[in-house]
Enzyme design. Structure first.
Site, short mmCIF file in Angstrom:
data_model
loop_
_atom_site.label_atom_id
_atom_site.label_comp_id
_atom_site.label_asym_id
_atom_site.label_seq_id
_atom_site.Cartn_x
_atom_site.Cartn_y
_atom_site.Cartn_z
N ILE A 15 -40.57 -21.21 30.75
CA ILE A 15 -41.73 -22.06 31.05
C ILE A 15 -42.94 -21.74 30.18
O ILE A 15 -43.99 -22.33 30.35
CB ILE A 15 -42.14 -21.96 32.54
N GLY A 18 -45.03 -17.17 23.65
CA GLY A 18 -46.08 -16.81 22.71
C GLY A 18 -45.53 -15.87 21.67
O GLY A 18 -44.33 -15.63 21.57
N THR A 22 -41.85 -14.24 26.12
CA THR A 22 -41.49 -15.50 26.76
C THR A 22 -41.52 -15.28 28.26
O THR A 22 -41.12 -14.22 28.75
CB THR A 22 -40.08 -15.95 26.33
N VAL A 23 -42.02 -16.27 29.00
CA VAL A 23 -42.07 -16.20 30.46
C VAL A 23 -41.11 -17.23 31.04
O VAL A 23 -41.04 -18.37 30.57
CB VAL A 23 -43.49 -16.42 30.99
N ASP A 131 -60.02 -8.77 28.10
CA ASP A 131 -59.75 -10.10 27.54
C ASP A 131 -60.05 -11.17 28.59
O ASP A 131 -59.24 -12.06 28.84
CB ASP A 131 -58.30 -10.20 27.06
#
Length: 955
Positions: A15, A18, A22-23, A131
């Site tokens: 889903i 980057g 990965t997620v 961040d």
């Protein structure tokens, strides 16, 4: 890519992705609850730094248990995987919400109070987020927040300020530039108060729709954050309560000690939010209002790291009509290779795409829209260039190059086979270098072609019945170069982008050449147009919003609006026949500095910033390292020169402290003694460059030649490197030799730096003078200080140059012609003197086509007396990356093996290449080799990730 079971977790789907990970959406089979699972990207599974960072994120966030912080459930480590299992959150990021404009004060204060409360909890546990930004805040459908991504968080010990510079960790410089605190920008230690500054930027943006500090580039933005006052919030958002303005201003204090604590800010904002509620217009009503997006698990978007999937927002036409809305987004193909040119079958069930996964060769694959295993499409032998589906979905037309001839082959859909028809596309007098099939309408097949020797592209048409080929755009009257074309679904019109007067805009035209009309007209670039299925709008790629996103334009008027907003780049590929599905490519690019012992292999990463690091320069003595830091943009050509020069000191392969910003500039060269830096700058619109000489001890910066130094040639795509050398230091660090653009022609000049830190200035006379039309390249002083070599080229014909090798003796004075040869410009390069200054090393690339690493490089040695002998031939190498290490008599060069790049060392004596890096995937390249005084080398590892995403389209 994960699939099946990992422990007791079932992987459901990817889903978000980057640069680092990965997620996936998963299911905890023991507790029967949904989870999000963050795993290291396939290409980084052997990267110890990535694994260490993922573990650090798990340890950081696992200590926190708060309703406004995303919960970490478990760190799972198997023989093949390391992943974090975390809370599955539905909603959208605050960054996506802000794309629809400023947030009403009551709602903004409520959300900000919860963010501050979550930060206060983290600070109470000794954690600094580092961040804080809208992209790391999820807003749930119920109007509450979840603070995300503690991958850059650190522990604060006993109230002490936090810094990673003492650990040598390459992630020391953390954060997102627009949200960094002043202390982060300058590399000073960060603390919990650094989070409060970032929080102040976030709240300012929520209330006004703008960030409090602007900048034309990273350097000016950093300067404003450190020294300029923020914009006036009360002027941009007059309805903001005065107490809220005071909180924001306090958070944006330059000195950390002047900022409030997160707990106090949370309490004050909570009271203000409650005071802002009034009747039906109050906070409760605001939180019950529809968010305007489908509830999908986009927590992965915020957690996947740098280069994230896009955040989608509902957009309205300026005239009030609805725009396309991407209601869902899904990673369709995230292989550790490069995927491109996705196409949707006419029935909307399959997606085909090109991939370099098959041993580096480009092949066509097809898989279901919902995901699953992809199957390779069988096509005739050759290099696959492009493909497109037939209108009935029964065939796939593919363009295949075999033995320099391009054929269009029609194979059965969906998985290929023997070709039904074969049509030769190019002709001996019309060489097509690049080709892209656009649309199959009836019995006509439309394509975009770039011919050799031409700057732009053209629109062609193949009649499958008569097998005739025609150039449709030949009848168009276009001022400028066409850079991209798309054909409307009914094949009556085309949309195209044109580059003219350094401006790239979107147009529409009837195929017969009539009715040309401009859709955009501004400084932003517009590229890769794609006509939507209704024939009324055009999708395209643009940087008009300050980043490279998907935009949509009405074909009937000048209305245009953004479709995506993300830190990565998107390029539209295909829209389904019913207009309900879009596929697109997503790019992310990172370049970092690495080091390796030439006698070993592998390499150690030195830098890892949110931006990219290029072109390292090292002194021959000491440990000073200077390099370029910039935000890279694929396809931008010269974008990497808009950069900041950084200076650091190495102990082994670790910076002693976070590198300092020196000045805007590019192409840095350190003097051999490490005391001075020569570099270039170039103002916008200026063709030549300005040469600077900076004394690193005093900080004094001397302009050696203003807007007059010949700009060095460079490669357009990876591996990105300078092709030639237009200025160089003498071995004793007392002189800079450079090529200046004189009125009559190129000239060779010398600048003397002088003794005791002083500067003696320019020699009054040039040391070599060329005629108009002649080009001087590759200036290399000998180590003895008595001679300087350069190349001189001038046109022999429209395609060939005569190239001379010259040696200048400035103190005699004398300019000796050593060698003359015939070649094309930039196919012959001088790479310096050998170790005893007895001869010079030349490298020749035989092919004038694209420098794709497929050609052999011929390396020769030439004495000052003009005697030449070949040293070696290096196969499959990129000539712009070739660097000579004279003391070791070794060449360093990047080579390509079926599209997979690696850095090699090649001794001049044996000519046997030895691989120094261990890369095994496409999309990674190497350049910028520089030798350290310790004997090791520093180089650039440049990684481009190119994946296919799919989204549902609504209105």
């Amino acid at each position: 890519m994960l699939s099946g079971m990992v422990g007791h977790y079932r992987v459901v789907s990817a889903i978000g992705a980057g640069g680092m990970g990965t997620v996936y959406q998963g299911l905890d089979t023991r507790l029967n609850r949904p989870v999000a699972m963050k795993a290291i990207a396939d290409r980084r599974k052997d990267d110890a730094t990535a694994i260490r960072r993922l573990r650090a994120e798990a340890l950081s966030a696992a200590a926190l248990d708060h309703p406004y912080i995303c919960k970490i459930y478990e760190l799972v480590e198997t023989d093949t995987e390391t992943l974090i299992v975390m809370e599955f959150v539905e909603g959208e990021t605050l960054a996506a919400r802000l794309k629809r404009g400023p947030i009403p004060a009551a709602e903004a204060l409520h959300l900000a109070s919860e963010i501050a409360e979550g930060l206060a909890n983290a600070h109470a546990h000794g954690m600094v987020h580092r961040d804080v930004k809208p992209g790391n805040v999820m807003v749930t459908p119920h109007g509450h927040v979840k603070l995300l991504d503690f991958g850059l968080a650190q522990t604060a010990m006993s109230g002490a300020s936090v810094t990673k510079t003492t650990t040598g960790d390459p992630f020391a410089r953390a954060g997102t530039p627009a949200y960094m605190s002043p202390e982060q920008v300058v590399g000073r230690p960060v603390s919990t108060q650094s989070d409060l500054f970032s929080f102040g930027v976030l709240l300012f943006e929520c209330l006004t729709g703008q960030t409090p500090f602007d900048g034309d580039d990273s350097f000016s933005l950093s300067t404003n954050i450190v020294s300029a006052p923020p914009k006036k919030l009360e002027a941009l958002a007059p309805d903001t309560p005065a107490a809220a303005v005071a909180i924001v201003n306090a958070c944006l204090a330059k000195e950390p000690a002047s900022r409030p604590a997160a707990a106090a800010v949370a309490a004050d904002l909570k009271r203000l939010a409650e005071q802002s509620v009034s009747g039906a217009q109050g906070l409760a009503a605001a939180l019950r209002a529809p968010w305007g997006f489908k509830q999908v698990a986009v927590v992965a978007v915020a957690l996947a790291g740098a280069g994230l999937a896009a955040a989608w927002a509902i957009r309205e036409w300026r005239s009030g009509g609805p725009a396309s809305v991407l209601r869902e987004q899904q990673l369709l193909v995230g292989w550790p290779s490069e995927e491109s040119e996705s196409r949707i079958s006419p029935d909307g069930k399959l997606v085909s795409f090109l991939s370099t996964s098959a041993g580096g060769a480009t092949r066509i694959f097809a898989q279901a829209v919902g995901g699953g295993n992809a199957q390779q499409v069988e096509v005739p032998e050759g290099e696959v260039l492009s493909h497109v589906w037939s209108p009935d979905g029964n065939e796939i037309a593919c363009a295949v190059r075999n033995q320099d001839v391009i054929h269009i082959e029609m194979v059965p859909a969906p998985f290929g086979g023997g070709a039904r028809a074969r049509i030769r596309l190019d002709k001996p007098d019309k060489s097509i270098e690049r080709l892209r099939l656009l649309r199959w309408v009836g019995t006509d097949l439309y394509y975009q072609a770039h011919e050799g020797g031409k700057r732009g592209v053209s629109l062609g048409r193949v009649s499958l019945g008569s097998r005739g080929v025609a150039e449709v755009s030949a009848a168009w009257k276009i001022s400028g170069d066409i850079t991209g074309i798309t054909v409307s679904p009914d094949a009556t019109r085309a949309a195209y982008t044109v580059l003219a007067d350094r401006q790239e805009d979107l147009w529409v035209i009837n195929l017969d050449g009539t009715g040309a009309r401009r859709l955009t007209n501004d400084a932003a670039f517009d590229r890769h147009p794609l006509w939507t299925s209704n024939g009324q709008t055009v999708l395209y790629q643009s940087n008009r919003g300050g980043q490279i996103d998907l935009w949509e334009a009405s074909a009937a008027d000048d209305r245009t609006w953004p479709i995506t907003s993300s830190q990565t780049e998107e390029r539209p590929n295909a829209v389904s026949a019913d207009g309900s599905v879009l596929t697109y490519e997503q790019y992310s690019n990172t370049a970092n500095l690495w080091a390796v012992d030439p006698m070993a292999s592998g390499g150690v990463q030195i830098s890892a910033d949110a931006m990219s690091d290029y072109f390292p320069a090292l002194a021959q003595t000491g440990t000073t390292l200077v390099f370029q830091r910039a935000r890279t943009k694929s396809g931008e050509g010269l974008a990497f020169i808009d950069s900041q020069l950084m200076k650091g000191t190495l102990t082994g392969t670790v910076f002693n402290a976070e590198p300092d910003a020196l000045a805007p500039g590019f192409a840095p060269k350190l003097s051999p003694d490490g005391r001075r830096l020569a570099f270039l700058t170039r103002p916008p619109g200026v063709f030549n460059a300005t040469l600077h000489a900076r004394n690193l001890e005093s900080g004094n910066d001397v302009v050696v030649s203003e807007n007059n130094v010949r700009f060095p040639g460079h490669s357009q795509g990876p591996p990105i490197d300078w092709v030639d050398q237009t200025f160089a230091w003498s071995a004793d660090s007392s002189q800079i030799w450079f090529i200046e653009r004189g009125v009559a022609g190129d000239v060779l000049r010398r600048y003397r730096t002088g003794d005791a830190g002083g500067d003696a200035g320019l020699d009054p006379a040039a040391h070599a003078q060329l005629k108009k039309g002649e080009v001087m390249r590759d200036v290399y002083p000998a180590s003895d200080g008595r001679r300087v070599a350069y190349l001189r080229g001038w046109p022999k014909s429209t395609e060939e140059y005569l190239v001379d090798l010259h040696v200048v003796e400035p103190e005699v004075p004398r300019d000796t012609l050593v060698l003359t040869t015939t070649t094309r410009l930039y196919l012959l390069l001088l790479r310096g003197w050998t170790d005893k200054d007895e001869s010079l090393v030349l490298v020749r690339r035989p092919d004038a086509g694209n420098d794709d690493g497929s050609d052999p490089l011929v390396v020769s040695e030439v004495t000052v007396a003009g005697q030449s002998r070949p040293l070696m031939t290096i196969d499959s190498a990129f000539h712009q990356t070739l660097r000579l290490d004279a003391p070791r008599r070794t060449i360093f060069v990047t080579r390509s093996d079926a599209g997979v790049h690696n850095l090699y060392a090649v001794p001049l004596g044996t000519g046997q290449p030895r691989r120094l890096t261990t890369n095994q995937v496409t999309g990674v390249s190497f350049s910028g080799v520089a030798r350290a005084s310790s004997g090791g080398i520093v180089f650039v590892r440049d990684e481009t990730k190119r994946d296919i995403y799919i989204s549902r389209i609504g209105k």
